[in-house]
Design a protein around this motif. Structure first.
Motif, PDB file in Angstrom:
ATOM      1  N   MET A   1       9.414 -20.494  33.981  1.00  0.00           N
ATOM      2  CA  MET A   1       8.397 -21.514  34.204  1.00  0.00           C
ATOM      3  C   MET A   1       8.759 -22.352  35.424  1.00  0.00           C
ATOM      4  N   ILE A   2       7.772 -22.564  36.274  1.00  0.00           N
ATOM      5  CA  ILE A   2       7.945 -23.390  37.473  1.00  0.00           C
ATOM      6  C   ILE A   2       7.139 -24.666  37.305  1.00  0.00           C
ATOM      7  N   LEU A   3       7.748 -25.799  37.589  1.00  0.00           N
ATOM      8  CA  LEU A   3       7.043 -27.080  37.612  1.00  0.00           C
ATOM      9  C   LEU A   3       6.931 -27.564  39.047  1.00  0.00           C
ATOM     10  N   LEU A   4       5.700 -27.787  39.479  1.00  0.00           N
ATOM     11  CA  LEU A   4       5.423 -28.358  40.794  1.00  0.00           C
ATOM     12  C   LEU A   4       4.816 -29.735  40.608  1.00  0.00           C
ATOM     13  N   THR A   5       5.168 -30.672  41.474  1.00  0.00           N
ATOM     14  CA  THR A   5       4.528 -31.985  41.419  1.00  0.00           C
ATOM     15  C   THR A   5       4.122 -32.435  42.815  1.00  0.00           C
TER      16      THR A   5
ATOM     17  N   ARG B   1       8.597 -31.267  28.229  1.00  0.00           N
ATOM     18  CA  ARG B   1       7.514 -30.479  27.624  1.00  0.00           C
ATOM     19  C   ARG B   1       7.568 -29.014  28.042  1.00  0.00           C
ATOM     20  N   LEU B   2       7.869 -28.759  29.309  1.00  0.00           N
ATOM     21  CA  LEU B   2       7.770 -27.404  29.855  1.00  0.00           C
ATOM     22  C   LEU B   2       9.086 -26.639  29.861  1.00  0.00           C
TER      23      LEU B   2
ATOM     24  N   LEU C   1       7.392 -37.436  35.269  1.00  0.00           N
ATOM     25  CA  LEU C   1       8.159 -36.238  35.629  1.00  0.00           C
ATOM     26  C   LEU C   1       9.075 -35.803  34.502  1.00  0.00           C
ATOM     27  N   THR C   2       9.860 -36.718  33.955  1.00  0.00           N
ATOM     28  CA  THR C   2      10.815 -36.337  32.914  1.00  0.00           C
ATOM     29  C   THR C   2      10.098 -35.889  31.637  1.00  0.00           C
ATOM     30  N   ASP C   3       8.944 -36.464  31.359  1.00  0.00           N
ATOM     31  CA  ASP C   3       8.150 -36.002  30.216  1.00  0.00           C
ATOM     32  C   ASP C   3       7.686 -34.558  30.442  1.00  0.00           C
TER      33      ASP C   3
ATOM     34  N   ALA D   1      -1.359 -16.411  40.544  1.00  0.00           N
ATOM     35  CA  ALA D   1      -2.022 -15.146  40.865  1.00  0.00           C
ATOM     36  C   ALA D   1      -1.026 -14.002  40.968  1.00  0.00           C
ATOM     37  N   GLU D   2       0.263 -14.328  41.170  1.00  0.00           N
ATOM     38  CA  GLU D   2       1.318 -13.322  41.232  1.00  0.00           C
ATOM     39  C   GLU D   2       1.948 -13.067  39.866  1.00  0.00           C
ATOM     40  N   GLY D   3       1.424 -13.736  38.841  1.00  0.00           N
ATOM     41  CA  GLY D   3       1.959 -13.558  37.497  1.00  0.00           C
ATOM     42  C   GLY D   3       3.109 -14.477  37.160  1.00  0.00           C
ATOM     43  N   ILE D   4       3.338 -15.503  37.967  1.00  0.00           N
ATOM     44  CA  ILE D   4       4.429 -16.453  37.732  1.00  0.00           C
ATOM     45  C   ILE D   4       3.901 -17.603  36.886  1.00  0.00           C
ATOM     46  N   ALA D   5       4.614 -17.934  35.828  1.00  0.00           N
ATOM     47  CA  ALA D   5       4.231 -19.070  34.982  1.00  0.00           C
ATOM     48  C   ALA D   5       4.510 -20.362  35.743  1.00  0.00           C
ATOM     49  N   VAL D   6       3.496 -21.179  35.930  1.00  0.00           N
ATOM     50  CA  VAL D   6       3.631 -22.372  36.758  1.00  0.00           C
ATOM     51  C   VAL D   6       2.679 -23.440  36.269  1.00  0.00           C
ATOM     52  N   GLU D   7       3.097 -24.683  36.391  1.00  0.00           N
ATOM     53  CA  GLU D   7       2.207 -25.811  36.114  1.00  0.00           C
ATOM     54  C   GLU D   7       2.416 -26.862  37.206  1.00  0.00           C
ATOM     55  N   ALA D   8       1.318 -27.413  37.688  1.00  0.00           N
ATOM     56  CA  ALA D   8       1.355 -28.482  38.685  1.00  0.00           C
ATOM     57  C   ALA D   8       0.951 -29.787  38.022  1.00  0.00           C
TER      58      ALA D   8
END
Length: 213
Positions: free
Chosen positions: A1-5, A58-59, A52-54, A31-38
């Motif tokens: 999982m990737i987190l972007l902010t 969570r993720l 951010l820390t929340d 779109a590349e199949g990578i799990a990510v949330e912004a």
């Protein structure tokens, strides 16, 4: 999982390219199949760190890349170090203006990014995207969130993270201003390239990217 902010707009700006770019980079990676949330962060001392820390709790991401605006810079800046200092030139979005205060009282003087910033810089250059290693993330909310991120990750050795500054969008600037800018899609591609590099690179490369001032 990737987190972007990225951040909400602040000061006199009506948009913040960091959030637009982080959100778009998330779409590219998904779109590349990578799990990510912004996640969009408030431009507010303290509150931004809690959001951010929340999100991290969570993720439970593997990689966190936080982004912010550095108006006047013309390249994607891979930040090397966060310092334990809030010193605001202008108030944040809730009117707070800390001066010479610690981000985390009693915390270390500084933290280094745990992203492979030199390898990421090389891959930006290969992709034809202007990049640089920056030695200072400032002392405003960007550095605040960078330091809070690395402080949180200090107790989570399985998660790597860091901070990236992006330039203005061309449409934010008056015609002929001469101030550097970068198209949104280029920023998003750059952030996505940084994430891909982190996913495939555990040990950073040796590459000259220092500064004399």
């Amino acid at each position: 999982m990737i987190l972007l902010t990225g951040f909400e707009p602040f000061g006199e700006d009506t948009v913040n390219p960091s959030w637009l770019a982080a959100s778009r980079a998330g779409e590219l990676l998904a779109a590349e199949g990578i799990a990510v949330e912004a996640v969009v962060l408030p431009c507010v001392f303290g509150e931004s760190a809690k959001v951010l820390t929340d999100a991290i709790a969570r993720l439970n991401p593997d990689i966190v890349v936080c982004t912010g605006l550095a108006g006047g810079r013309g390249r994607i800046s891979l930040e090397r170090v966060a310092i334990n200092c809030d010193d605001a030139r202008i108030p944040d979005n809730k009117g707070q203006r800390p001066i010479d205060e610690e981000v985390i009282p009693g915390g270390p003087a500084a933290y280094f990014s745990s992203l492979p910033i030199k390898a990421a810089l090389r891959n930006l250059q290969i992709a034809g995207i202007k990049g640089e290693v920056s030695q200072s993330a400032g002392t405003y909310v960007c550095n605040h969130i960078f330091y809070a991120l690395m402080h949180a990750l200090a107790s989570k050795p399985g998660i790597r993270g860091g901070f990236v500054h992006v330039p203005y969008l061309p449409e934010q600037l008056p015609e002929g201003s001469g101030t550097p800018s970068m198209p949104l899609e280029t920023m998003a591609e750059g952030i996505a390239a940084i994430v891909r590099t982190a996913l495939h690179t555990r040990a950073d490369v040796k590459l000259s990217a220092g500064a004399i001032r």
